[in-house]
Structure formats: structure tokens, C-alpha cells
Enzyme design. Structure first.
Site, PDB file in Angstrom:
ATOM      1  N   GLU A  97       7.848   0.992   4.923  1.00 30.02           N
ATOM      2  CA  GLU A  97       7.373  -0.089   5.787  1.00 30.02           C
ATOM      3  C   GLU A  97       7.609  -1.404   5.060  1.00 30.02           C
ATOM      4  O   GLU A  97       7.398  -1.490   3.850  1.00 30.02           O
ATOM      5  CB  GLU A  97       5.863   0.100   6.057  1.00 30.02           C
ATOM      6  CG  GLU A  97       5.273  -0.945   6.985  1.00 30.02           C
ATOM      7  CD  GLU A  97       3.770  -0.727   7.240  1.00 30.02           C
ATOM      8  OE1 GLU A  97       3.145   0.079   6.521  1.00 30.02           O
ATOM      9  OE2 GLU A  97       3.231  -1.373   8.161  1.00 30.02           O
ATOM     10  N   HIS A 114       3.987   7.113   3.757  1.00 27.44           N
ATOM     11  CA  HIS A 114       4.949   6.024   3.595  1.00 27.44           C
ATOM     12  C   HIS A 114       4.506   5.076   2.491  1.00 27.44           C
ATOM     13  O   HIS A 114       3.379   5.157   1.989  1.00 27.44           O
ATOM     14  CB  HIS A 114       5.167   5.254   4.911  1.00 27.44           C
ATOM     15  CG  HIS A 114       3.988   4.477   5.420  1.00 27.44           C
ATOM     16  ND1 HIS A 114       3.116   4.953   6.365  1.00 27.44           N
ATOM     17  CD2 HIS A 114       3.535   3.227   5.126  1.00 27.44           C
ATOM     18  CE1 HIS A 114       2.197   4.036   6.633  1.00 27.44           C
ATOM     19  NE2 HIS A 114       2.426   2.979   5.890  1.00 27.44           N
ATOM     20  N   HIS A 168       0.833  -1.208   0.000  1.00 28.90           N
ATOM     21  CA  HIS A 168       0.000   0.000   0.000  1.00 28.90           C
ATOM     22  C   HIS A 168       0.861   1.249   0.000  1.00 28.90           C
ATOM     23  O   HIS A 168       2.054   1.197   0.301  1.00 28.90           O
ATOM     24  CB  HIS A 168      -0.952   0.040   1.212  1.00 28.90           C
ATOM     25  CG  HIS A 168      -0.271   0.063   2.541  1.00 28.90           C
ATOM     26  ND1 HIS A 168       0.047  -1.069   3.244  1.00 28.90           N
ATOM     27  CD2 HIS A 168       0.185   1.094   3.302  1.00 28.90           C
ATOM     28  CE1 HIS A 168       0.640  -0.738   4.382  1.00 28.90           C
ATOM     29  NE2 HIS A 168       0.746   0.580   4.442  1.00 28.90           N
TER      30      HIS A 168
END
Lengths: 134, 134
Positions: free
Chosen positions: B130, B79, B7
Site C-alpha cells: 500500500e 500488507h 504500518h
């Protein structure tokens, strides 16, 4: 209206260093750098399994990403590009809904040779959004 | 090491407004808002054909995205999350290459109930990354 995420663009101050990190440390498949003087950037494509990340380094004094890098000297996420089936129809619908299209509102040929438009980040939660017709 | 882009996360000051824009103007499929007090955010997932965008709104005074929104009041890209097959192996390899893992370096359960880690943005061209084990 929105199709796939075509790419996420990251502006970087040093394309060689960023490319090396993605290739050698993160083990990603990266392209050769491509100079795109008409867009004021040199681009490396990082090929992920489902989409691409584009690393952008300024090319020339008039590069549109120089201001961004002035504010974000280490680099940072610059824009997200969504695919649309019909960019003129998308533009008309978005303008009718009050979103601002950057520039003169006419699609230009983007880095992949397809028509693209950019939408004003203030209308989209601070995010610069590119639409690309595919 | 890197798999799919799981994502792209966008921090927003007003989740209702941002969700309405993506749903009603951009015609995207959006989830119901999900409060995640353990992460200090309320999340809406935007389902695209090949990946997801996560809209994040601060939840609670200690929300980790409050500082970001202080600097970016309209919101912005926060992010990018890449999938990895083995997060402990990825962490060890990245630390050995000199990248900094945020926090105590131990994977935590992320928004999808899977182990996640964050890497220092200064080591990755200004981008908070991430990693999620899938």
C-alpha cells in the site's frame, strides 16, 4: 515489552530482481547482498526512514525459507522483528504466558550479531515473530 | 520515492484474542477497535516506537480480507504500507515502470483518511504494498 519494529522480512525467489525493483522502481536505498551461510540466507537490507525491510533469498539446501517459498513461489512477507531490551526476560515471560519459543528456546546470534528468538506463528495470529535484543 | 513504513497489516480471525495477546502478553499499546465498514474491516492499531501494526478483522460478507483468511485461517501478514509524498506522481512513475496498480488506479481514502493505492503483489516479490500520501 515490545520496542521498535527492527525489520520486516520478505522472502524472495530472486534477490537480484527484487533488489532492482526496490532500488530502481521504488527508489529505495538498498545494501549490497550479504551471504549468511549460518542462517541459510542471502540478505539485502532496504533502509527506510524509520525501519528496515530485509529481502531474504535461500542460501544452501537447508535454508529455513525454502519451505515458505515452496508454498509462496512469488515470495511474501516472512516475519516481523520487534526489539526488546532483555531477551531472556522476555522469553521467560512469554513462555509463562503459554507462547511457544521455536527451537531449544535459547537465543541465537541473528543477522545483526545480536541475540534473537522466534515465536511460534500459531500463538501470534499466524505471524512469525522474531525478538531481537538491542 | 518510499518514505517511512506507515504500518504493517496483519489479518486476524479473532480481533479480541489477537488484541489481548499483543496488549497483555507482549505489553504493547493498543487502540480501541474501530469499525470501518467502507473498507470491510475492523481495525486495532498497535503503537510501536517507530511505526504501527494494524490488526484487521473482516467486517461484512464482502470484506476484502476474507479470501486471505480462507487461505490463512490462523491469520498472517497481509500488507505493508509505505508513505509517499505525492501519490499521483508515484502512481504514474510506477505504472510507467510496468507495475500494476489495483482497482481503477485512482487513489482512495484509506483507514487514516489519506489517499492510498495498492500495488499488485506479483510485481513486488509476492508482497501486497500500500502507498499512502502523507
Amino acid at each position: 515489552m515490545l520496542g521498535r519494529v527492527n525489520h520486516i522480512a520478505i522472502a524472495v525467489p530472486d534477490l537480484g530482481s527484487a533488489t532492482a525493483t526496490y532500488r530502481d522502481v521504488l527508489g529505495a536505498k538498498v545494501s549490497q547482498p550479504q551471504a549468511m551461510p549460518q542462517h541459510g540466507v542471502t540478505v539485502v537490507f532496504i533502509e527506510l526512514d524509520n525501519t528496515k525491510v530485509e529481502l531474504l533469498e535461500p542460501l544452501g539446501e537447508e535454508s529455513p525459507i525454502r519451505t515458505f517459498l515452496g508454498k509462496n513461489p512469488s515470495g511474501g512477507m516472512h516475519h516481523i522483528c520487534y526489539e526488546v531490551a532483555d531477551i531472556a526476560a522476555a522469553r521467560d515471560q512469554l513462555k509463562q504466558a503459554g507462547l511457544r519459543v521455536l527451537g531449544d528456546g535459547e537465543p541465537k546470534l541473528g543477522a545483526h550479531g545480536k541475540p534473537v528468538l522466534f515465536l511460534h506463528p500459531k500463538d501470534l495470529a499466524g505471524t512469525l515473530v522474531e525478538l531481537e535484543e538491542v
